[in-house]
Design a protein around this motif. Sequence first.
Motif, mmCIF file in Angstrom:
data_model
loop_
_atom_site.group_PDB
_atom_site.id
_atom_site.type_symbol
_atom_site.label_atom_id
_atom_site.label_comp_id
_atom_site.label_asym_id
_atom_site.label_seq_id
_atom_site.Cartn_x
_atom_site.Cartn_y
_atom_site.Cartn_z
ATOM 1 N N PRO A 41 0.821 -1.211 0.000
ATOM 2 C CA PRO A 41 0.000 0.000 0.000
ATOM 3 C C PRO A 41 0.858 1.266 0.000
ATOM 4 O O PRO A 41 1.790 1.393 0.792
ATOM 5 C CB PRO A 41 -0.793 -0.128 1.306
ATOM 6 N N GLY A 42 0.551 2.174 -0.921
ATOM 7 C CA GLY A 42 1.265 3.433 -0.985
ATOM 8 C C GLY A 42 2.631 3.360 -1.622
ATOM 9 O O GLY A 42 3.362 4.357 -1.639
ATOM 10 N N LYS A 43 3.002 2.201 -2.125
ATOM 11 C CA LYS A 43 4.321 2.037 -2.722
ATOM 12 C C LYS A 43 4.203 1.602 -4.175
ATOM 13 O O LYS A 43 3.167 1.113 -4.615
ATOM 14 C CB LYS A 43 5.151 1.016 -1.939
ATOM 15 N N GLN A 44 5.298 1.781 -4.909
ATOM 16 C CA GLN A 44 5.318 1.342 -6.296
ATOM 17 C C GLN A 44 5.497 -0.170 -6.383
ATOM 18 O O GLN A 44 6.041 -0.802 -5.466
ATOM 19 C CB GLN A 44 6.475 2.038 -7.035
ATOM 20 N N ARG A 45 5.046 -0.712 -7.488
ATOM 21 C CA ARG A 45 5.253 -2.132 -7.725
ATOM 22 C C ARG A 45 6.748 -2.389 -7.918
ATOM 23 O O ARG A 45 7.430 -1.637 -8.610
ATOM 24 C CB ARG A 45 4.482 -2.576 -8.968
ATOM 25 N N GLU A 46 7.249 -3.450 -7.305
ATOM 26 C CA GLU A 46 8.673 -3.743 -7.377
ATOM 27 C C GLU A 46 8.916 -5.191 -7.758
ATOM 28 O O GLU A 46 8.120 -6.080 -7.466
ATOM 29 C CB GLU A 46 9.350 -3.447 -6.033
ATOM 30 N N LEU A 47 10.061 -5.395 -8.376
ATOM 31 C CA LEU A 47 10.473 -6.733 -8.764
ATOM 32 C C LEU A 47 10.807 -7.562 -7.532
ATOM 33 O O LEU A 47 11.467 -7.080 -6.603
ATOM 34 C CB LEU A 47 11.703 -6.653 -9.661
ATOM 35 N N VAL A 48 10.361 -8.816 -7.543
ATOM 36 C CA VAL A 48 10.729 -9.751 -6.474
ATOM 37 C C VAL A 48 11.712 -10.791 -7.014
ATOM 38 O O VAL A 48 12.807 -10.970 -6.477
ATOM 39 C CB VAL A 48 9.493 -10.451 -5.894
ATOM 40 N N ALA A 49 11.301 -11.472 -8.092
ATOM 41 C CA ALA A 49 12.150 -12.521 -8.662
ATOM 42 C C ALA A 49 11.711 -12.814 -10.081
ATOM 43 O O ALA A 49 10.538 -12.646 -10.422
ATOM 44 C CB ALA A 49 12.073 -13.792 -7.826
ATOM 45 N N THR A 50 12.663 -13.249 -10.896
ATOM 46 C CA THR A 50 12.351 -13.650 -12.262
ATOM 47 C C THR A 50 13.056 -14.952 -12.599
ATOM 48 O O THR A 50 14.067 -15.322 -11.968
ATOM 49 C CB THR A 50 12.791 -12.595 -13.293
ATOM 50 N N ILE A 51 12.502 -15.648 -13.591
ATOM 51 C CA ILE A 51 13.125 -16.852 -14.117
ATOM 52 C C ILE A 51 12.959 -16.835 -15.626
ATOM 53 O O ILE A 51 11.876 -16.563 -16.144
ATOM 54 C CB ILE A 51 12.524 -18.125 -13.476
ATOM 55 N N THR A 52 14.051 -17.084 -16.338
ATOM 56 C CA THR A 52 13.996 -17.079 -17.791
ATOM 57 C C THR A 52 13.616 -18.458 -18.313
ATOM 58 O O THR A 52 13.602 -19.450 -17.556
ATOM 59 C CB THR A 52 15.346 -16.679 -18.392
ATOM 60 N N ASN A 53 13.336 -18.534 -19.612
ATOM 61 C CA ASN A 53 12.960 -19.832 -20.177
ATOM 62 C C ASN A 53 14.144 -20.810 -20.178
ATOM 63 O O ASN A 53 13.940 -22.015 -20.335
ATOM 64 C CB ASN A 53 12.356 -19.684 -21.572
ATOM 65 N N SER A 54 15.344 -20.307 -19.958
ATOM 66 C CA SER A 54 16.501 -21.192 -19.839
ATOM 67 C C SER A 54 16.784 -21.571 -18.390
ATOM 68 O O SER A 54 17.699 -22.350 -18.120
ATOM 69 C CB SER A 54 17.745 -20.537 -20.441
ATOM 70 N N GLY A 55 16.014 -20.991 -17.471
ATOM 71 C CA GLY A 55 16.148 -21.356 -16.069
ATOM 72 C C GLY A 55 16.973 -20.413 -15.212
ATOM 73 O O GLY A 55 17.136 -20.650 -14.014
ATOM 74 N N SER A 56 17.487 -19.350 -15.781
ATOM 75 C CA SER A 56 18.251 -18.383 -14.999
ATOM 76 C C SER A 56 17.318 -17.599 -14.089
ATOM 77 O O SER A 56 16.233 -17.203 -14.505
ATOM 78 C CB SER A 56 19.001 -17.421 -15.925
ATOM 79 N N THR A 57 17.762 -17.378 -12.867
ATOM 80 C CA THR A 57 16.930 -16.672 -11.895
ATOM 81 C C THR A 57 17.598 -15.377 -11.439
ATOM 82 O O THR A 57 18.826 -15.227 -11.494
ATOM 83 C CB THR A 57 16.657 -17.555 -10.668
ATOM 84 N N ASN A 58 16.761 -14.481 -10.955
ATOM 85 C CA ASN A 58 17.229 -13.194 -10.454
ATOM 86 C C ASN A 58 16.322 -12.796 -9.300
ATOM 87 O O ASN A 58 15.103 -13.051 -9.342
ATOM 88 C CB ASN A 58 17.165 -12.132 -11.559
ATOM 89 N N TYR A 59 16.926 -12.208 -8.260
ATOM 90 C CA TYR A 59 16.153 -11.852 -7.075
ATOM 91 C C TYR A 59 16.441 -10.413 -6.647
ATOM 92 O O TYR A 59 17.554 -9.906 -6.817
ATOM 93 C CB TYR A 59 16.511 -12.776 -5.905
ATOM 94 N N ALA A 60 15.441 -9.796 -6.059
ATOM 95 C CA ALA A 60 15.662 -8.516 -5.403
ATOM 96 C C ALA A 60 16.531 -8.751 -4.174
ATOM 97 O O ALA A 60 16.452 -9.817 -3.537
ATOM 98 C CB ALA A 60 14.327 -7.900 -4.985
ATOM 99 N N ASP A 61 17.347 -7.776 -3.843
ATOM 100 C CA ASP A 61 18.242 -7.926 -2.693
ATOM 101 C C ASP A 61 17.461 -8.202 -1.410
ATOM 102 O O ASP A 61 17.926 -8.947 -0.536
ATOM 103 C CB ASP A 61 19.081 -6.659 -2.504
ATOM 104 N N SER A 62 16.277 -7.626 -1.308
ATOM 105 C CA SER A 62 15.491 -7.742 -0.082
ATOM 106 C C SER A 62 14.953 -9.143 0.168
ATOM 107 O O SER A 62 14.553 -9.466 1.293
ATOM 108 C CB SER A 62 14.329 -6.753 -0.112
ATOM 109 N N VAL A 63 14.934 -9.993 -0.868
ATOM 110 C CA VAL A 63 14.383 -11.345 -0.694
ATOM 111 C C VAL A 63 15.400 -12.441 -0.963
ATOM 112 O O VAL A 63 15.124 -13.617 -0.697
ATOM 113 C CB VAL A 63 13.150 -11.564 -1.605
ATOM 114 N N ARG A 64 16.555 -12.070 -1.481
ATOM 115 C CA ARG A 64 17.556 -13.086 -1.824
ATOM 116 C C ARG A 64 17.937 -13.872 -0.579
ATOM 117 O O ARG A 64 18.204 -13.321 0.478
ATOM 118 C CB ARG A 64 18.781 -12.427 -2.446
ATOM 119 N N GLY A 65 17.936 -15.199 -0.740
ATOM 120 C CA GLY A 65 18.243 -16.081 0.379
ATOM 121 C C GLY A 65 17.016 -16.510 1.161
ATOM 122 O O GLY A 65 17.085 -17.461 1.940
#
Length: 115
Positions: A41-65
């Motif tokens: 609430p009151g904040k912009q939408r932010e990235l949490v995590a992504t996965i590519t069709n090859s299986g590579s993943t990426n995480y926001a620093d706030s959720v990594r681990g």
Amino acid sequence: QVQLVESGGGLVQAGGSLRVSCTASRTIFSINVMGWYRQAPGKQRELVATITNSGSTNYADSVRGRFTISRDGAKNTVYLQMNSLKPEDTAVYYCNSRHGSLSSWGQGTQVTVSS
């Protein structure tokens, strides 16, 4: 256009775990990138995590681990496993697909973490 349906949100205590799911209307391996975003609430939408069709993943620093994105091709489903949840993880979680210039969003699922 890809239709995305999220499920699995809910209320959990701090330190707990929750898994949200996103089922696509077509094979996820035909989609360049699947991802999870969140909006508090009151904040912009932010990235949490992504996965590519090859299986590579990426995480926001706030959720990594703490969070893990994964997929099940047979079910056309992408998951977000959330562990060690914190009150600041409270948000509506949205699934997203990106393929070239095309982007689709799910309707969102509420995740609430109580302290």
